[in-house]
Design a protein around this motif. Sequence first.
Motif, PDB file in Angstrom:
ATOM      1  N   ASP A 437       0.834  -1.210   0.000  1.00 43.35           N
ATOM      2  CA  ASP A 437       0.000   0.000   0.000  1.00 43.35           C
ATOM      3  C   ASP A 437       0.870   1.261   0.000  1.00 43.35           C
ATOM      4  OD1 ASP A 437      -2.144  -1.726   0.271  1.00 43.35           O
ATOM      5  OD2 ASP A 437      -2.318  -1.447   2.439  1.00 43.35           O
ATOM      6  N   LEU A 438       1.864   1.298   0.881  1.00 44.99           N
ATOM      7  CA  LEU A 438       2.723   2.488   0.989  1.00 44.99           C
ATOM      8  C   LEU A 438       3.525   2.691  -0.297  1.00 44.99           C
ATOM      9  CD1 LEU A 438       3.991   1.911   4.639  1.00 44.99           C
ATOM     10  CD2 LEU A 438       2.648   3.883   3.894  1.00 44.99           C
ATOM     11  N   HIS A 439       4.032   1.595  -0.840  1.00 44.20           N
ATOM     12  CA  HIS A 439       4.793   1.635  -2.088  1.00 44.20           C
ATOM     13  C   HIS A 439       3.925   2.195  -3.228  1.00 44.20           C
ATOM     14  CE1 HIS A 439       7.628  -0.464  -5.081  1.00 44.20           C
ATOM     15  NE2 HIS A 439       6.584  -0.158  -5.821  1.00 44.20           N
ATOM     16  N   GLU A 440       2.714   1.633  -3.376  1.00 48.31           N
ATOM     17  CA  GLU A 440       1.853   2.003  -4.517  1.00 48.31           C
ATOM     18  C   GLU A 440       1.167   3.354  -4.315  1.00 48.31           C
ATOM     19  OE1 GLU A 440       1.867   0.415  -7.259  1.00 48.31           O
ATOM     20  OE2 GLU A 440       2.606  -1.575  -6.741  1.00 48.31           O
ATOM     21  N   CYS A 441       0.565   3.552  -3.131  1.00 45.40           N
ATOM     22  CA  CYS A 441      -0.256   4.766  -2.927  1.00 45.40           C
ATOM     23  C   CYS A 441       0.611   6.000  -2.720  1.00 45.40           C
ATOM     24  CB  CYS A 441      -1.173   4.630  -1.721  1.00 45.40           C
ATOM     25  SG  CYS A 441      -2.337   3.295  -1.784  1.00 45.40           S
ATOM     26  N   LEU A 442       1.761   5.842  -2.052  1.00 46.88           N
ATOM     27  CA  LEU A 442       2.566   7.010  -1.691  1.00 46.88           C
ATOM     28  C   LEU A 442       3.939   7.028  -2.353  1.00 46.88           C
ATOM     29  CD1 LEU A 442       1.900   7.277   2.155  1.00 46.88           C
ATOM     30  CD2 LEU A 442       0.636   8.349   0.291  1.00 46.88           C
ATOM     31  N   GLY A 443       4.647   5.907  -2.297  1.00 54.01           N
ATOM     32  CA  GLY A 443       6.048   5.882  -2.718  1.00 54.01           C
ATOM     33  C   GLY A 443       6.250   6.429  -4.120  1.00 54.01           C
ATOM     34  N   HIS A 444       5.549   5.862  -5.094  1.00 52.73           N
ATOM     35  CA  HIS A 444       5.717   6.317  -6.476  1.00 52.73           C
ATOM     36  C   HIS A 444       5.219   7.747  -6.670  1.00 52.73           C
ATOM     37  CE1 HIS A 444       7.356   2.744  -8.202  1.00 52.73           C
ATOM     38  NE2 HIS A 444       6.346   1.984  -7.862  1.00 52.73           N
ATOM     39  N   ALA A 445       4.242   8.150  -5.821  1.00 54.04           N
ATOM     40  CA  ALA A 445       3.643   9.482  -6.007  1.00 54.04           C
ATOM     41  C   ALA A 445       4.430  10.576  -5.299  1.00 54.04           C
ATOM     42  CB  ALA A 445       2.196   9.461  -5.507  1.00 54.04           C
ATOM     43  N   SER A 446       5.412  10.208  -4.483  1.00 59.47           N
ATOM     44  CA  SER A 446       6.098  11.215  -3.671  1.00 59.47           C
ATOM     45  C   SER A 446       7.230  11.891  -4.458  1.00 59.47           C
ATOM     46  CB  SER A 446       6.680  10.564  -2.411  1.00 59.47           C
ATOM     47  OG  SER A 446       7.887   9.922  -2.723  1.00 59.47           O
ATOM     48  N   GLY A 447       7.724  12.998  -3.908  1.00 61.94           N
ATOM     49  CA  GLY A 447       8.906  13.662  -4.474  1.00 61.94           C
ATOM     50  C   GLY A 447       8.627  14.411  -5.762  1.00 61.94           C
ATOM     51  N   LYS A 448       9.588  15.276  -6.138  1.00 60.70           N
ATOM     52  CA  LYS A 448       9.419  16.017  -7.399  1.00 60.70           C
ATOM     53  C   LYS A 448      10.774  16.223  -8.082  1.00 60.70           C
ATOM     54  CE  LYS A 448       9.786  20.685  -5.487  1.00 60.70           C
ATOM     55  NZ  LYS A 448       9.070  21.873  -5.052  1.00 60.70           N
ATOM     56  N   LEU A 449      10.701  16.422  -9.382  1.00 64.34           N
ATOM     57  CA  LEU A 449      11.902  16.742 -10.147  1.00 64.34           C
ATOM     58  C   LEU A 449      12.165  18.237 -10.041  1.00 64.34           C
ATOM     59  CD1 LEU A 449      11.318  14.752 -13.488  1.00 64.34           C
ATOM     60  CD2 LEU A 449      12.400  13.993 -11.364  1.00 64.34           C
ATOM     61  N   LEU A 450      13.419  18.636  -9.996  1.00 62.12           N
ATOM     62  CA  LEU A 450      13.721  20.061 -10.053  1.00 62.12           C
ATOM     63  C   LEU A 450      13.381  20.566 -11.451  1.00 62.12           C
ATOM     64  CD1 LEU A 450      17.050  20.388  -8.040  1.00 62.12           C
ATOM     65  CD2 LEU A 450      14.680  20.628  -7.278  1.00 62.12           C
ATOM     66  N   LEU A 465      15.755   2.304 -10.151  1.00 67.48           N
ATOM     67  CA  LEU A 465      15.857   3.351  -9.138  1.00 67.48           C
ATOM     68  C   LEU A 465      14.481   3.831  -8.682  1.00 67.48           C
ATOM     69  CD1 LEU A 465      18.913   5.168 -10.718  1.00 67.48           C
ATOM     70  CD2 LEU A 465      18.895   3.941  -8.534  1.00 67.48           C
ATOM     71  N   GLU A 466      13.516   3.804  -9.586  1.00 69.14           N
ATOM     72  CA  GLU A 466      12.158   4.199  -9.211  1.00 69.14           C
ATOM     73  C   GLU A 466      11.565   3.180  -8.225  1.00 69.14           C
ATOM     74  OE1 GLU A 466      10.569   6.808  -9.362  1.00 69.14           O
ATOM     75  OE2 GLU A 466       8.571   6.123  -8.797  1.00 69.14           O
ATOM     76  N   GLU A 467      11.767   1.895  -8.495  1.00 73.02           N
ATOM     77  CA  GLU A 467      11.273   0.875  -7.558  1.00 73.02           C
ATOM     78  C   GLU A 467      12.019   0.973  -6.225  1.00 73.02           C
ATOM     79  OE1 GLU A 467       8.567  -0.674  -8.017  1.00 73.02           O
ATOM     80  OE2 GLU A 467       8.427   0.065 -10.062  1.00 73.02           O
ATOM     81  N   THR A 468      13.310   1.279  -6.283  1.00 69.05           N
ATOM     82  CA  THR A 468      14.099   1.456  -5.060  1.00 69.05           C
ATOM     83  C   THR A 468      13.508   2.572  -4.206  1.00 69.05           C
ATOM     84  OG1 THR A 468      16.074   0.827  -6.316  1.00 69.05           O
ATOM     85  CG2 THR A 468      16.438   1.895  -4.196  1.00 69.05           C
ATOM     86  N   ARG A 469      13.187   3.661  -4.856  1.00 68.25           N
ATOM     87  CA  ARG A 469      12.623   4.821  -4.176  1.00 68.25           C
ATOM     88  C   ARG A 469      11.297   4.458  -3.497  1.00 68.25           C
ATOM     89  NH1 ARG A 469       9.831   9.771  -5.467  1.00 68.25           N
ATOM     90  NH2 ARG A 469       8.708   8.681  -7.114  1.00 68.25           N
ATOM     91  N   ALA A 470      10.412   3.793  -4.234  1.00 66.67           N
ATOM     92  CA  ALA A 470       9.097   3.451  -3.675  1.00 66.67           C
ATOM     93  C   ALA A 470       9.235   2.444  -2.525  1.00 66.67           C
ATOM     94  CB  ALA A 470       8.190   2.900  -4.777  1.00 66.67           C
ATOM     95  N   ASP A 471      10.131   1.468  -2.680  1.00 68.54           N
ATOM     96  CA  ASP A 471      10.344   0.493  -1.606  1.00 68.54           C
ATOM     97  C   ASP A 471      10.911   1.164  -0.353  1.00 68.54           C
ATOM     98  OD1 ASP A 471       9.340  -1.879  -2.485  1.00 68.54           O
ATOM     99  OD2 ASP A 471      11.271  -2.842  -2.893  1.00 68.54           O
TER     100      ASP A 471
END
Length: 662
Positions: A437-450, A465-471
């Motif tokens: 849930d945290l990986h799918e609902c928040l992890g991928h949706a978090s953060g921003k590109l400069l 790296l994207e999966e690493t970030r969400a995990d």
Amino acid sequence: MAALAISACSADKSAADKTEEDFDYTVDRFADIEVLRYQVAGFEDLTPRQRILIYYLTEAALAGRDILWDQNGKYNLAIRDLLENVYLNYDGAKDTPDFKAFETYLKQVEFANGIHHHYSCDKFIPAFSRDFLTAEIAKLPADKQPAEVETLLSVIFDPAVMPKRVNQAEGADLILTSANNLYEGVTQAEVEAYYNAIKDTTIPDPVSYGLNSKVVKRDGKVVEEVYRVGGLYSEPISRIVGLLGQAKEYAENDAQKAIIEKLINFYTTGDLRAFDDYSIAWVEDTASQVDFINGFIESYGDPLGMTGSWESIVNFRNNDASHRTEVISNNAQWFEDHSPVAPSFRKDKVKGVSAKVITAAILAGDSYPATPIGINLPNANWIRAAHGSKSVTIENITEAYDGANHGNGFNEEFVIDAPTSELLDKYLFITDNLHTDLHECLGHASGKLLPGVDPDALKAHGSTLEETRADLFALYYLADPKLLELGLLDNPDAYKAQYYKYLLNGLMTQLVRIEPGKDIEEAHMRNRQLISNWVVEKGAPDNVVEFVKRDGKTFIQINDYARLRDLFGQLLAEIQRIKSTGDYQAGADLVEKYAVKVNPDLHREVLERYATLDIAPYRGFVNPIYTPVTDADGRITDVTISYGEEFLPQVLRYSRDYRTLR
Ligand code: ZN
């Protein structure tokens, strides 16, 4: 304390505990396959009207079975008839090597919906003799004698004939060398030329070209034979349409009624614009509790990725568990604001992806017996961008996996000690679900590109790296007291179950999927090893995680869980920096140093220990049986559910009752 969610989660857990004792998950084991059954908890709590709706939808799901068999290969249905007739007619000794091998082959073919392995796509090699089968065919009554018997025998036995269902090897003609039945009499170049000529790339909302058709050559011309009423697969599609019409009478609301009507319209006309119309209505319906997919959906069965394999899953929302994803989504901004990444890389306004937890009621077509544990649809990119997508976790399937895992010897072999095993028994199921849930609902949706950073700057390492970030986002927050405050966990040590299992998998047990001598290639596997190796190395001065040897076997020992959480946070900050700034070199260095190479000694040891457990690499499911309750006039007033059917009896029943082609 958020009492509602606490009770939801603890209720979940006790229900799961109870079913582990009472419910028999295991059904069959053959070749590289284990067949399980899943429980449809909550079916009794639906209204009779919802149960009748589900009944008609499950019938519409089973009615499409033969479509997938025929899509998977031109001779599949004829071979299925042949094998089933021989099996049912057989009256010889059942303990001979030939018969046993024949029975295994029959089960493999039934499991794969055809003569090719469902995952590797390689043709099965029978371990019984051609003479055995020929002699048994001769004993069949005249009306069961197959036509083209020599052709069927060579398709079954000759390794050179139709060796691969989907060929992806570069350089070959992927259409001519793939044994699926999505094309006939055409080359790859002809198919590509055909689609290039009809595709309109100038419009923002293109249809999914080729999704519902077979491409053939007729009178020297390349044409599509469309799957629709009156077209290809008219018989099963007409039956599906009839059942959908009956289901519609029991729709929960007008929106759902409209969805069913739009699907009927698509099946009737074969018009891809009608499919988009249906998909938009479907993705926008979040109110109905009962939901389903039924159609030509995923295109992995086509080497060109155009035609959808037929499948159906009928399900209903698990309201208690969906509350969990709702709580997480509603608190998305809190998680974003408190994440360990640099403030300039955080999102000012984050919206959690809406997701729900569902209970599968039937699996069919390409989702039977092997099934996904989550679905994210529709596939059309422009619809996703304009109307969103539905992301679901099929929790009664993950629950069945979890139930079947208990007692398979895995923990005893690989987990370091009894207290850790007990922790896993108690908290792995809930923390696995929360991690997802945290990986799918928040992890991928978090953060921003400069500003100005290219979203594809990380190139080939982008998905790892994207999966690493969400995990990492999920791992970091699993240990946060906020989850207790939100009522999502009820024990401050629960997260340790996930931490232990994650490192065990990332450092050791996921290697069972890698052949000796090979590197890790798949993005999720790379991501898990990257995280695990990095925290072991960075935590080494304080001995946070260590490998210990006992009786010549390697085990993972976590000495400091709190420091481990800090390390996850540090790596998350670095990965987010890499992503936000598009630092390709730093990303590539991390992947190359930690994610790709395998320790050959440890790899060999893991493979040897795993082999002694005889755990099947692939698993799938039998469905429950739904029985209508009728009144004196024969009208359906309710539906009951039962379990207990074995694998082979179930598929033989399906072949008998849902036969629509040939
Ligand atoms: Zn992901």
